[in-house]
Scaffold this motif. Structure first.
Motif, PDB file in Angstrom:
ATOM      1  N   ARG A 154      41.816  41.942  31.575  1.00 39.21           N
ATOM      2  CA  ARG A 154      43.090  41.958  32.306  1.00 39.21           C
ATOM      3  C   ARG A 154      43.624  43.349  32.668  1.00 39.21           C
ATOM      4  O   ARG A 154      44.709  43.465  33.226  1.00 39.21           O
ATOM      5  CB  ARG A 154      44.181  41.184  31.548  1.00 39.21           C
ATOM      6  N   ASP A 155      42.886  44.400  32.380  1.00 38.13           N
ATOM      7  CA  ASP A 155      43.360  45.726  32.792  1.00 38.13           C
ATOM      8  C   ASP A 155      42.188  46.666  33.072  1.00 38.13           C
ATOM      9  O   ASP A 155      42.212  47.833  32.669  1.00 38.13           O
ATOM     10  CB  ASP A 155      44.287  46.321  31.738  1.00 38.13           C
ATOM     11  N   GLY A 197      48.925  43.920  33.937  1.00 42.14           N
ATOM     12  CA  GLY A 197      47.855  44.658  34.597  1.00 42.14           C
ATOM     13  C   GLY A 197      48.352  46.000  35.100  1.00 42.14           C
ATOM     14  O   GLY A 197      49.374  46.498  34.654  1.00 42.14           O
ATOM     15  N   VAL A 202      45.386  44.843  40.019  1.00 42.58           N
ATOM     16  CA  VAL A 202      45.766  43.503  39.593  1.00 42.58           C
ATOM     17  C   VAL A 202      45.351  42.480  40.648  1.00 42.58           C
ATOM     18  O   VAL A 202      45.420  42.729  41.850  1.00 42.58           O
ATOM     19  CB  VAL A 202      47.286  43.442  39.331  1.00 42.58           C
ATOM     20  N   SER A 220      39.355  43.060  39.798  1.00 38.54           N
ATOM     21  CA  SER A 220      39.563  44.455  39.398  1.00 38.54           C
ATOM     22  C   SER A 220      38.278  45.272  39.544  1.00 38.54           C
ATOM     23  O   SER A 220      38.314  46.420  39.991  1.00 38.54           O
ATOM     24  CB  SER A 220      40.070  44.526  37.954  1.00 38.54           C
TER      25      SER A 220
END
Length: 366
Positions: A154-155, A197, A202, A220
């Motif tokens: 998620r990042d 994010g 994102v 991403s």
């Protein structure tokens, strides 16, 4: 493994099985600062006794001030540790153990000394599609491994792609699992709904408040690959709201001025990743079968893309400056921003000619 947070005191225990309950100060000596974040500082640590799972005596130790953490932050830290405890993969930063004292938490992680992947790329004098492909393949393989185990990062962004050494350009480590989450069940691709994010990377489904899963990581990676090949981001705006609009609509293009030397296979891989509807976006495992990923080395080695380095250097300088000013987007602030609040702050993407021309051209075509 049963370790849990208590409201007042936080986590207990060690990530390594069977280790003795020694205090942090009995096992490690802290050295110079390696980096810092909003709630923590990373310092070089040297072990006084052997550490299970490694022969190394040098580590990167994340020191987190308890007083700076809200209950939400505390739960996030618990989540990060629980996920990192599970992962043993050569391309993921490893957590060996963790401690606490009355004022601080200590996370003992693998020390990597090669710096960020993008920092290494911009120092090159020659750059080929083979070098880029090998990096992308490693990222996809690593994320496929995590996704198969129900872990969403998620990042994903350049800052979280590190190199193990100063000599190996391809030994990548995925870092920072602060936003990572487990998904499971028949509808794992729609199991999450938290807005979190980093702007620019994102996925659109997060911005649209839609349920999502592992495929946000694919988006991403698509942004990262675009930058890795073209030298600038696919989505650009001086205004945060406008940036999010571009991402939600998928407004980008391969501007001929900057992409004519990049192969069609490479562009096709990016197109497959930057698909707005996640139900039509392929998984990392599927993308590993893509023609560009499986292409022979001799052909890719002959595709010189050094022309992208100048744009990437300019973008990288501005990225690093922005990173020094703006820390990672906290989930609660991202949620406010997506909801239209102003608390998220005014965000400025790299203002170079390449990014501006690319996005303006995409908007004009659409």
């Amino acid at each position: 493994m049963g370790n849990s947070f208590k409201k007042a005191h936080g986590l207990k225990g060690s990530a390594s099985k069977g280790s003795k309950e020694l205090a942090f100060k009995d096992k490690y000596t802290l050295g110079k600062e390696l980096g810092s974040g909003a709630f923590s500082v990373v310092r070089l640590g040297t072990s006084k006794v052997p550490v299970a799972g490694t022969e190394s005596r040098d580590f990167a130790i994340k020191v987190i001030q308890k007083a700076s953490l809200s209950e939400e932050d505390l739960q996030g830290l618990k989540q990060e540790i629980e996920i990192m405890k599970e992962i043993e993969h050569r391309h993921v930063i490893r957590l060996y153990e963790y401690f606490q004292d009355p004022k601080e938490y200590f996370l003992v992680t693998e020390l990597v000394e090669g710096g960020e992947l993008f920092e290494r790329i911009v120092k090159k004098s020659r750059y080929s599609e083979l070098e880029a492909r090998d990096c992308v393949k490693t990222i996809l393989e690593t994320m496929a491994f995590l996704h198969e185990r129900g872990i969403v990062h998620r990042d994903l962004k350049p800052e979280n792609l590190l190199l193990t050494s100063k000599t190996d350009d391809a030994d990548i480590k995925v870092a920072d699992f602060g936003f990572a989450k487990h998904v499971a069940g028949a509808d794992a691709d729609h199991a999450l709904d938290t807005q979190c994010g980093t702007p620019g990377y994102v996925a659109p489904e997060i911005l649209k408040h839609n349920a999502y899963g592992t495929l946000v990581d694919v988006w991403s990676i698509g942004v990262i690959v675009y930058i890795m090949l073209g030298g600038y981001p696919p989505f650009y705006s001086d205004n945060q709201t406008e940036l999010f609009k571009l991402i939600k609509k998928g407004l980008y293009q391969f501007h001929p001025k900057y992409w004519e030397h990049i192969s069609e296979d490479a562009k096709d891989l990016i197109r497959n990743m930057l698909v707005i509807n996640p139900d039509h976006r392929p998984s990392c495992a599927t993308l590993l079968k893509h023609a560009w990923i499986t292409h022979d080395e001799d052909t890719l080695s002959g595709r010189d893309i050094s022309g992208s380095l100048a744009e990437m250097r300019a973008w990288n300088v501005k990225r690093k400056f922005r990173g020094a000013v703006n820390t990672i987007v906290a989930a609660r602030r991202m949620s406010n921003a997506i909801g239209g609040a102003t608390g998220f702050g005014h965000h400025t993407e790299p203002g170079d000619e390449a990014a501006a021309e690319a996005t303006e051209g995409a908007a004009a075509e659409n």
